[in-house]
Design an enzyme around this catalytic site. Sequence first.
Site, PDB file in Angstrom:
ATOM      1  N   HIS A  26      28.483 -39.366  44.112  1.00 52.16           N
ATOM      2  CA  HIS A  26      28.312 -38.405  43.013  1.00 52.16           C
ATOM      3  C   HIS A  26      26.817 -38.353  42.730  1.00 52.16           C
ATOM      4  O   HIS A  26      26.263 -39.274  42.123  1.00 52.16           O
ATOM      5  CB  HIS A  26      29.102 -38.883  41.791  1.00 52.16           C
ATOM      6  CG  HIS A  26      28.920 -38.032  40.574  1.00 52.16           C
ATOM      7  ND1 HIS A  26      29.938 -37.283  40.013  1.00 52.16           N
ATOM      8  CD2 HIS A  26      27.822 -37.780  39.815  1.00 52.16           C
ATOM      9  CE1 HIS A  26      29.473 -36.625  38.972  1.00 52.16           C
ATOM     10  NE2 HIS A  26      28.195 -36.921  38.816  1.00 52.16           N
ATOM     11  N   ARG A  72      35.837 -36.686  26.348  1.00 49.71           N
ATOM     12  CA  ARG A  72      35.180 -37.604  27.270  1.00 49.71           C
ATOM     13  C   ARG A  72      34.580 -38.729  26.430  1.00 49.71           C
ATOM     14  O   ARG A  72      33.839 -38.468  25.478  1.00 49.71           O
ATOM     15  CB  ARG A  72      34.071 -36.882  28.016  1.00 49.71           C
ATOM     16  CG  ARG A  72      33.299 -37.829  28.898  1.00 49.71           C
ATOM     17  CD  ARG A  72      31.982 -37.253  29.287  1.00 49.71           C
ATOM     18  NE  ARG A  72      31.273 -38.176  30.150  1.00 49.71           N
ATOM     19  CZ  ARG A  72      29.957 -38.257  30.195  1.00 49.71           C
ATOM     20  NH1 ARG A  72      29.206 -37.489  29.432  1.00 49.71           N
ATOM     21  NH2 ARG A  72      29.384 -39.109  31.002  1.00 49.71           N
ATOM     22  N   GLU A 121      26.542 -31.503  46.016  1.00 50.58           N
ATOM     23  CA  GLU A 121      27.211 -30.275  46.461  1.00 50.58           C
ATOM     24  C   GLU A 121      26.239 -29.257  47.038  1.00 50.58           C
ATOM     25  O   GLU A 121      26.627 -28.413  47.840  1.00 50.58           O
ATOM     26  CB  GLU A 121      27.946 -29.623  45.272  1.00 50.58           C
ATOM     27  CG  GLU A 121      29.134 -30.415  44.793  1.00 50.58           C
ATOM     28  CD  GLU A 121      29.660 -29.942  43.442  1.00 50.58           C
ATOM     29  OE1 GLU A 121      29.530 -28.753  43.111  1.00 50.58           O
ATOM     30  OE2 GLU A 121      30.198 -30.793  42.704  1.00 50.58           O
ATOM     31  N   GLU A 129      34.937 -32.446  36.222  1.00 53.06           N
ATOM     32  CA  GLU A 129      35.324 -33.493  35.266  1.00 53.06           C
ATOM     33  C   GLU A 129      36.153 -32.921  34.121  1.00 53.06           C
ATOM     34  O   GLU A 129      37.068 -33.569  33.630  1.00 53.06           O
ATOM     35  CB  GLU A 129      34.072 -34.203  34.743  1.00 53.06           C
ATOM     36  CG  GLU A 129      33.470 -35.115  35.808  1.00 53.06           C
ATOM     37  CD  GLU A 129      32.062 -35.589  35.483  1.00 53.06           C
ATOM     38  OE1 GLU A 129      31.117 -34.795  35.659  1.00 53.06           O
ATOM     39  OE2 GLU A 129      31.906 -36.739  35.069  1.00 53.06           O
TER      40      GLU A 129
END
Length: 398
Positions: free
Chosen positions: A208, A91, A334, A384
């Site tokens: 998000h 990442r 979530e 991710e």
Amino acid sequence: MKVLVINCGSSSLKYQLIDTKTEQALASGLCERIGIDGQLTHKVAGKKIKDEEKNAMPNHEVAVQLVLDELVDKEYGVISSLQEIEAVGHRVVHGGEQFAASVIITDEVKEAIESCNDLAPLHNPANLIGIDACKKALPNVPMVAVFDTAFHQTMPEKAYMYGIPYRYYEEYKVRRYGFHGTSHSFVSKRLAELAGLDLKQSKLIVCHIGNGGSVTAVKNGESVDTSMGLTPLEGIIMGTRSGSIDPAIMEFIAHKEKKSIDEIMTILNKESGLSGMSGLTSDFRDLRKGKAEGNKQAEITMDAFIYSIAKYVGAYVAAMNGVDAIAFTAGIGENAIEIRKGVMEYLGYLGVKVDEAACEKTGEEVMVSTADSKVKVFIVPTNEELAIARETRCLVEK
Ligand code: ADP
């Protein structure tokens, strides 16, 4: 293919070994306090099997070596030799304007990442250290860089240009970049599937909401606007970040309290948001508890938090001239029932109808709007690491 996914911070390193065939994480873990004393948490198939405090991790190279040792450990390792690792996906936070997609890491790519260090001084140098450390330990394994900013490179100029003198863009590339791109891309694709839409002909909004948070407008599969900006400080109220404020507040406080620009930035990045507003912590669960106990500041913070998200959703409906489906993802998106419900209640004018029973569910793929809701709303858990593993496999197999 077994892909090692690495997410390197300045004093931490998160990892997952993912089998791309089953899309399962064989092992995962976290090295913390690198350069201080070192702490390693290692999990196999989601179950914690090691939590060691004193691991002596003077640098990232040692941390990477410890991770590899865990993976091949005789007792609880998940692979018999390092040769089973076929690729490493890293990442990387900032790819500037140079990277609109993931790339195989070469010396030129490393240089280009380095040239973006100015734009992400806390993150990119750490990402590069992780790349070098892995290269040393696994010299013949292909490595891929997956950028947080890449997905947003499709934004039109009108969305990424700020109302400041043009020369700052020309000279220093000051513009909106956006972050969490890997998550927004992953979630928007899945949202289209769940909502039965053709991604290439859809108007989606992804919220998000984690400790950091951003909202993105995704039109026909491409990011067309996003709430984070040049840095992750802009946008909605976050755990410790202020989100968008009147920039003159900075000068006002600096004068009042004789503070330097660095001190002001620390306040806005680390001492603001849910934490600073409520006087509690940055953790949403503490805010919820505070509100339940009748803490007025916690209640105001909760209201302002929901309001800040709803305003971005409203703005992006205008930006796309409509919306077909909305997703909530990440730790708060979530799990926090009151946040998605609160945001959805602002969207009644769009024909959004809350399914009260479904809205109580957490952490799983579920439609939280009613079947006759004009705009479909879903919880779509983000992943991710899996998205990075998929990108890595695609590039390495090419
Ligand atoms: P990041 O990856 O940005 O560090 P996460 O996506 O892990 O953040 O989200 C962290 C946030 O999610 C915290 O504020 C935490 O309180 C919140 N969170 C996690 N689990 C729950 C839960 N069950 N209910 C409400 N909030 C939760």
